[in-house]
Design an enzyme around this catalytic site. Sequence first.
Site, PDB file in Angstrom:
ATOM      1  N   GLY A   1       0.811  -1.206   0.000  1.00  0.00           N
ATOM      2  CA  GLY A   1       0.000   0.000   0.000  1.00  0.00           C
ATOM      3  C   GLY A   1       0.844   1.255   0.000  1.00  0.00           C
ATOM      4  N   ASP A   2       0.232   2.364   0.385  1.00  0.00           N
ATOM      5  CA  ASP A   2       0.930   3.647   0.364  1.00  0.00           C
ATOM      6  C   ASP A   2       2.137   3.660   1.297  1.00  0.00           C
ATOM      7  OD1 ASP A   2      -0.766   5.057  -1.496  1.00  0.00           O
ATOM      8  OD2 ASP A   2      -2.294   5.069   0.056  1.00  0.00           O
TER       9      ASP A   2
ATOM     10  N   THR B   1       4.156   1.118   2.025  1.00  0.00           N
ATOM     11  CA  THR B   1       5.261   0.409   1.369  1.00  0.00           C
ATOM     12  C   THR B   1       5.879   1.265   0.272  1.00  0.00           C
ATOM     13  OG1 THR B   1       4.205  -1.729   1.821  1.00  0.00           O
ATOM     14  CG2 THR B   1       5.893  -1.682   0.101  1.00  0.00           C
TER      15      THR B   1
ATOM     16  N   ASN C   1       5.922   4.451   0.184  1.00  0.00           N
ATOM     17  CA  ASN C   1       6.668   5.500   0.872  1.00  0.00           C
ATOM     18  C   ASN C   1       8.046   5.007   1.291  1.00  0.00           C
ATOM     19  OD1 ASN C   1       7.589   6.667   3.620  1.00  0.00           O
ATOM     20  ND2 ASN C   1       6.233   8.249   2.825  1.00  0.00           N
ATOM     21  N   GLU C   2       8.103   3.841   1.910  1.00  0.00           N
ATOM     22  CA  GLU C   2       9.383   3.313   2.387  1.00  0.00           C
ATOM     23  C   GLU C   2      10.358   3.093   1.239  1.00  0.00           C
ATOM     24  OE1 GLU C   2       9.746   0.333   5.503  1.00  0.00           O
ATOM     25  OE2 GLU C   2       7.564   0.368   5.704  1.00  0.00           O
TER      26      GLU C   2
ATOM     27  N   GLU D   1       2.309   7.161   7.933  1.00  0.00           N
ATOM     28  CA  GLU D   1       3.232   7.265   9.062  1.00  0.00           C
ATOM     29  C   GLU D   1       2.917   8.529   9.854  1.00  0.00           C
ATOM     30  OE1 GLU D   1       6.313   5.731  11.413  1.00  0.00           O
ATOM     31  OE2 GLU D   1       5.405   4.851   9.620  1.00  0.00           O
TER      32      GLU D   1
END
Length: 299
Positions: A66-67, A69, A71-72, A271
């Site tokens: 998702g968002d 993952t 992002n990371e 986050e």
Amino acid sequence: MANFPASLLILNGKSADNQPLREAITLLRDEGIQIHVRVTWEKGDAQRYVDEARRLGVETVIAGGGDGTINEVSTALIQIRDGVAPALGLLPLGTANDFATSAGIPEALDKALKLAIAGNAMEIDMARVNDKTCFINMATGGFGTRITTETPEKLKAALGGVSYLIHGLMRMDTLTPDRCEIRGENFHWQGDALVIGIGNGRQAGGGQQLCPTALINDGLLQLRIFTGEELLPALFSTLTQSDDNPNIIDGASAWFDIHAPHEITFNLDGEPLSGQEFHIEVLPGALRCRLPPDCPLLR
């Protein structure tokens, strides 16, 4: 597709037993495509796998999740300073998949995987908060942030993105605005905000178009504030036409400074980040991403 370079798929651990994905990868490997697969288990895994991807010499790192993952993986990619970083591919496997959906990534796994491997790599922006934390999609604050962080995992698994709206309706008794001051290029506002959205992408919270005009390659961040003067109209205005709505404040800038007299929390692609002072800036052309030719987020 046998002539395409190798890729590395960083897969969120929650999707490790996804049988259709296994079958799609097997079919591509049978066509001669080299795909390395790594599964995340804890925070920091994405960074380690991006480092491994560079050692392997792959040209694409695919974020499967998702968002959070995405992002990371994207945050790890923009840390690369020497040489050309691999391009980012998107494989939407999360609850809401807000960034991938607004970017026009196919829902079908086989089509999304082929795009992630063979699509054109376009330069796109990212954003950074307080010179440290990055986001690729959106920073949201206020009631919407509390809802997305509090929505039960079982509800998200059962209903997907609509679970955020349902949980929000269940928590109407907790609606309280945040008092803050926001400055940007040719922009200044202060007052009570029910929801704040600062978007590189357009949607968050399971499909809500908080920043409907945002583009990911224009060097700007889009701002939308839902004021706390009329709480119910502000909450539902994301589902209706927002033209001439006095409860909605819009802005655009390469940066925004936010000050609050009390601690508020922003959700950065899932986050949470809490504080009273936030400096949010765009990072133009921070990374390359494989996107469809008709991607609505490109100018």
